[in-house]
Design an enzyme around this catalytic site. Structure first.
Site, PDB file in Angstrom:
ATOM      1  N   ARG A 175       3.941  10.722 -12.652  1.00  0.00           N
ATOM      2  CA  ARG A 175       4.000  11.002 -11.219  1.00  0.00           C
ATOM      3  C   ARG A 175       5.373  11.597 -10.914  1.00  0.00           C
ATOM      4  NH1 ARG A 175       6.084   7.024  -7.324  1.00  0.00           N
ATOM      5  NH2 ARG A 175       5.865   7.858  -5.229  1.00  0.00           N
ATOM      6  N   ASN A 232       4.169   5.842 -13.874  1.00  0.00           N
ATOM      7  CA  ASN A 232       4.449   5.932 -12.444  1.00  0.00           C
ATOM      8  C   ASN A 232       5.787   5.234 -12.207  1.00  0.00           C
ATOM      9  OD1 ASN A 232       4.489   5.828  -9.653  1.00  0.00           O
ATOM     10  ND2 ASN A 232       2.383   5.120  -9.451  1.00  0.00           N
ATOM     11  N   HIS A 245      -1.534   4.059   3.395  1.00  0.00           N
ATOM     12  CA  HIS A 245      -0.902   3.649   2.142  1.00  0.00           C
ATOM     13  C   HIS A 245       0.342   2.850   2.528  1.00  0.00           C
ATOM     14  CE1 HIS A 245       0.480   4.257  -2.140  1.00  0.00           C
ATOM     15  NE2 HIS A 245       1.620   3.952  -1.547  1.00  0.00           N
ATOM     16  N   GLU A 280      -3.418  -3.640   0.865  1.00  0.00           N
ATOM     17  CA  GLU A 280      -4.466  -4.362   0.138  1.00  0.00           C
ATOM     18  C   GLU A 280      -4.346  -5.867   0.281  1.00  0.00           C
ATOM     19  OE1 GLU A 280      -4.423  -3.014  -3.951  1.00  0.00           O
ATOM     20  OE2 GLU A 280      -4.157  -0.931  -3.293  1.00  0.00           O
TER      21      GLU A 280
END
Length: 392
Positions: free
Chosen positions: A92, A10, A207, A330
């Site tokens: 990704r 990624n 996100h 998070e």
């Protein structure tokens, strides 16, 4: 039979996150290692085992090109695999355009086709392709798979993804695509694992990281999102401006004489939290600062996220579940609280102690909207897609 492994990569602006998985069974992927290859001023390779034990933490030569660092990462991975077989490397890829709506094996022809999409993501697409090309040069026999951040949003209705521009431009690919799809796909899957009832709820996933967006989920599918044609759109981000009056861009070009390349750099790299605060695009730095401009930047970030969430609730016809994920989502109880307080009119009631503890559910029992914190795992989705493409 020799066990097989998949390497998921990624790539970001100055680092590559990676994860190594074993194909434990016909369905499961077993995490072996997770790490980061930092390609900054002091290149560093760090990796931890699935149980958190440190496996590797070493500086790499600073005077060598990035491909050499990627080669060292591959060598370390091959050493860690030992007698197992590395099946493929999955990546990704930020933009798949209209053509790439599912994962594909990366051949010279597909890499060239993906590269042609660079004008749609001028900063991100080259970063996505850099490790692909490096691995192709270092280990040409190793199969590679591309997994597209835009693919998850193919379920968005044409009405929602359409710009009010002359129709011929839509036919040429100018429309809203959406991004962070691998993250949203993971969260949708986690909600489904928790409960089919939960997965069916009208849900907004936030996100929130250096790049930030929201996605409206219905029955686990994307029906609207805040990013559009490019990864500039929507929310205020670390160094990106988010949604902006197009007249401002015309003003810069026509009245201020700013060159297109300079404008691109401003919008992608000098705006957002960094531009507003003048201090940093990193939320952790801003939270630790007493500078009033840091507070202003954080307040605007939360305001815009709440405003866009309200718009997505309109697309959904209501809101029953709100999920925070990615670095800020998070870890920042301050930002979660600021956003949720602005959504109180939708029935969001946050529980202070649960939020401070980063609990899985941070809403109070009387809240009409369940608010969750779920860690995302884009690398696991990359590995799953790669396994599917390789048909094992």
């Amino acid at each position: 039979m020799m066990r097989q492994s998949i390497l998921a990569l990624n790539a970001g602006s100055s680092s590559i996150k990676f994860a190594l998985y074993d194909l434990a069974s016909s369905q499961d992927l077993q995490l072996v290692s997770r790490g980061t290859l930092d390609l900054g001023d002091v290149p560093t390779l760090r990796a931890k085992a699935a149980d958190g034990a440190m496996q590797c933490d070493r500086q790499l030569a600073a005077d060598k090109p990035p491909d050499a660092a990627i080669g060292e990462m591959l060598n370390w991975v091959q050493g860690e695999i030992g007698e197992r077989n590395l099946l493929c490397a999955g990546h990704r890829i930020v933009h798949g355009g209209s053509e790439f709506i599912e994962p594909v094996q990366l051949t010279p022809a597909t890499i060239e086709a993906i590269d042609r999409l660079t004008p749609l993501a001028p900063l991100h697409q080259p970063r996505s392709l850099a490790p692909v090309r490096a691995i192709a040069a270092l280990q040409p026999e190793l199969p590679q798979v591309g997994c597209f951040d835009t693919a998850f949003h193919q379920t968005i209705d044409p009405l929602v993804r359409r710009f009010a521009l002359p129709r011929q431009y839509e036919e040429q690919g100018l429309r809203r695509y959406g991004f962070h799809g691998l993250s949203y796909e993971y969260i949708a899957g986690r909600l489904g694992e928790m409960s089919p009832t939960l997965a069916a709820k009208r849900t907004i996933v936030a996100h929130l990281g250096n790049g930030a967006s929201l996605c409206a989920l219905q029955q686990g599918k994307s029906i609207d999102t805040t990013m559009g044609f490019s990864a500039l759109d929507g929310l205020v981000m670390g160094t990106r401006c988010g949604a902006i009056d197009p007249g401002v861009l015309l003003y810069f070009l026509l009245e201020r004489g700013i060159a297109a390349e300079e404008l691109q750099t401003m919008l992608y790299e000098k705006s957002g939290l960094l531009g507003i605060s003048g201090i940093s695009g990193d939320m952790r730095t801003l939270e630790a600062s007493n500078n009033p401009r840091a507070r202003e930047a954080m307040a605007l970030f939360a305001f815009r996220a709440a405003r866009e969430a309200a718009a997505l609730a309109n697309t959904l016809g209501g809101l029953e579940c709100l999920v925070f994920t990615a670095g800020i989502g998070e870890r920042s109880s301050f930002i979660r609280k600021a956003i949720c307080e602005r959504l109180a009119w939708l029935g969001v009631v946050i529980d202070g102690p649960s939020n401070e503890a980063h609990a899985e559910i941070i809403s109070r029992p009387e809240s009409k909207v369940t608010v969750r914190v779920i860690a995302t795992d884009e690398e696991k989705i990359i590995a799953r897609h790669s396994r599917m493409v390789m048909q094992v």
